[in-house]
Design a protein around this motif. Structure first.
Motif, PDB file in Angstrom:
ATOM      1  N   THR A  62      94.534 -40.182  -3.397  1.00  0.00           N
ATOM      2  CA  THR A  62      95.741 -40.532  -4.147  1.00  0.00           C
ATOM      3  C   THR A  62      96.786 -39.424  -4.069  1.00  0.00           C
ATOM      4  O   THR A  62      96.449 -38.238  -4.144  1.00  0.00           O
ATOM      5  N   GLU A  63      98.038 -39.823  -3.911  1.00  0.00           N
ATOM      6  CA  GLU A  63      99.153 -38.887  -3.962  1.00  0.00           C
ATOM      7  C   GLU A  63      99.920 -39.142  -5.252  1.00  0.00           C
ATOM      8  O   GLU A  63     100.260 -40.283  -5.573  1.00  0.00           O
ATOM      9  N   LEU A  64     100.207 -38.073  -5.991  1.00  0.00           N
ATOM     10  CA  LEU A  64     100.892 -38.177  -7.276  1.00  0.00           C
ATOM     11  C   LEU A  64     102.117 -37.280  -7.304  1.00  0.00           C
ATOM     12  O   LEU A  64     102.110 -36.177  -6.765  1.00  0.00           O
ATOM     13  N   ALA A  65     103.170 -37.778  -7.946  1.00  0.00           N
ATOM     14  CA  ALA A  65     104.325 -36.953  -8.268  1.00  0.00           C
ATOM     15  C   ALA A  65     104.125 -36.457  -9.694  1.00  0.00           C
ATOM     16  O   ALA A  65     103.898 -37.253 -10.609  1.00  0.00           O
ATOM     17  N   VAL A  66     104.163 -35.156  -9.889  1.00  0.00           N
ATOM     18  CA  VAL A  66     103.949 -34.551 -11.199  1.00  0.00           C
ATOM     19  C   VAL A  66     105.250 -33.882 -11.635  1.00  0.00           C
ATOM     20  O   VAL A  66     105.857 -33.133 -10.874  1.00  0.00           O
ATOM     21  N   PHE A  67     105.666 -34.165 -12.865  1.00  0.00           N
ATOM     22  CA  PHE A  67     106.900 -33.567 -13.360  1.00  0.00           C
ATOM     23  C   PHE A  67     106.794 -33.298 -14.849  1.00  0.00           C
ATOM     24  O   PHE A  67     105.980 -33.899 -15.561  1.00  0.00           O
ATOM     25  N   ASP A  68     107.611 -32.384 -15.322  1.00  0.00           N
ATOM     26  CA  ASP A  68     107.597 -31.984 -16.720  1.00  0.00           C
ATOM     27  C   ASP A  68     108.213 -33.075 -17.582  1.00  0.00           C
ATOM     28  O   ASP A  68     109.341 -33.506 -17.335  1.00  0.00           O
ATOM     29  N   GLY A  69     107.482 -33.523 -18.607  1.00  0.00           N
ATOM     30  CA  GLY A  69     107.953 -34.609 -19.449  1.00  0.00           C
ATOM     31  C   GLY A  69     109.222 -34.275 -20.201  1.00  0.00           C
ATOM     32  O   GLY A  69     110.144 -35.084 -20.280  1.00  0.00           O
ATOM     33  N   ALA A  70     109.287 -33.069 -20.767  1.00  0.00           N
ATOM     34  CA  ALA A  70     110.472 -32.684 -21.535  1.00  0.00           C
ATOM     35  C   ALA A  70     111.706 -32.628 -20.644  1.00  0.00           C
ATOM     36  O   ALA A  70     112.787 -33.092 -21.024  1.00  0.00           O
ATOM     37  N   SER A  71     111.557 -32.091 -19.441  1.00  0.00           N
ATOM     38  CA  SER A  71     112.699 -32.009 -18.526  1.00  0.00           C
ATOM     39  C   SER A  71     113.145 -33.389 -18.070  1.00  0.00           C
ATOM     40  O   SER A  71     114.328 -33.632 -17.827  1.00  0.00           O
ATOM     41  N   ALA A  72     112.188 -34.312 -17.956  1.00  0.00           N
ATOM     42  CA  ALA A  72     112.514 -35.659 -17.486  1.00  0.00           C
ATOM     43  C   ALA A  72     113.469 -36.376 -18.426  1.00  0.00           C
ATOM     44  O   ALA A  72     114.250 -37.225 -18.011  1.00  0.00           O
ATOM     45  N   LEU A  73     113.429 -36.018 -19.710  1.00  0.00           N
ATOM     46  CA  LEU A  73     114.319 -36.665 -20.679  1.00  0.00           C
ATOM     47  C   LEU A  73     115.788 -36.389 -20.370  1.00  0.00           C
ATOM     48  O   LEU A  73     116.666 -37.153 -20.781  1.00  0.00           O
ATOM     49  N   GLY A  74     116.063 -35.302 -19.650  1.00  0.00           N
ATOM     50  CA  GLY A  74     117.437 -34.982 -19.289  1.00  0.00           C
ATOM     51  C   GLY A  74     117.885 -35.602 -17.988  1.00  0.00           C
ATOM     52  O   GLY A  74     119.036 -35.438 -17.578  1.00  0.00           O
TER      53      GLY A  74
END
Length: 202
Positions: free
Chosen positions: A74-86
């Motif tokens: 599996t390939e996943l994109a991982v990102f910061d949840g708090a930053s994603a809100l912006g």
């Protein structure tokens, strides 16, 4: 998503565990993932299946209450949840993912509460083909019989018996490990595709 990084997870490996901080969000780019909880007596309850385009969870803070495990490479994109809100593109995506997950949860509850074992398994295979984007008339099934039983609230013996009957009756043909074809698949009289569940649960 802004600031995301790609990670690769081998089949059977844990992606995250219950109790971990819910700081990162995970989006499936390719492959398949199961989400599950461990009950007090040690049994495992599979609560969801995620395929390409799906978020694995929706928690932006606190602790995660479930585990995630790769069903395939599996390939996943991982990102910061708090930053994603912006990110202006994130909120519509997040809301659409939430809507889709709620619809799947309602389908799962109905499956467990009101359907026979055969109907549950037929509906599950339809869900899997939709989630993983299987070709028409085909089902890619990376889950083991035990994992399927855990998801449907059935015994391994019941799941195996229904699969065996469908194969014997010619409703389902196994063409490779984890790959099946539906010989009766096609279009109905009004030109709409016949549902997987209609072929198997009849």
């Amino acid at each position: 998503m802004t600031g995301s990084k790609l990670i690769h997870v081998q089949r059977g490996n844990e992606i995250y565990a219950a109790g971990e901080e819910a700081a990162a969000l995970y989006k499936v780019c390719s492959g398949a993932v199961i989400l599950f909880m461990i009950l007090e007596d040690g049994r495992r309850q599979i609560i969801d299946l995620a395929g390409p385009g799906d978020l694995l969870h929706f928690d932006l803070d606190g602790e995660l209450d479930h585990f995630a495990e790769a069903l395939t490479e599996t390939e996943l994109a991982v990102f910061d949840g708090a930053s994603a809100l912006g990110d202006p593109d994130f909120l519509p995506f997040f809301l659409e993912q939430t809507r889709a997950r709620l619809a799947m949860d309602r389908r799962h509850i109905t499956m467990l509460g009101r359907k026979t074992a055969q109907e549950r398994l037929a509906d599950f295979l339809e869900c899997v083909s939709e989630c993983l984007g299987s070709a028409p008339g085909e089902i890619d099934l990376p889950m083991t019989r035990q994992q399927i039983a855990d998801y449907l609230g059935l015994t391994l013996e019941t799941v195996s018996r229904i699969f065996a009957r469908w194969v014997r009756e010619g409703r389902l043909v196994q063409v490779a490990p984890g790959q099946y074809e539906l010989p009766g698949y096609g279009l109905n009289r009004v030109g709409a595709a016949i549902k997987v569940s209609a072929l198997l649960a009849a």
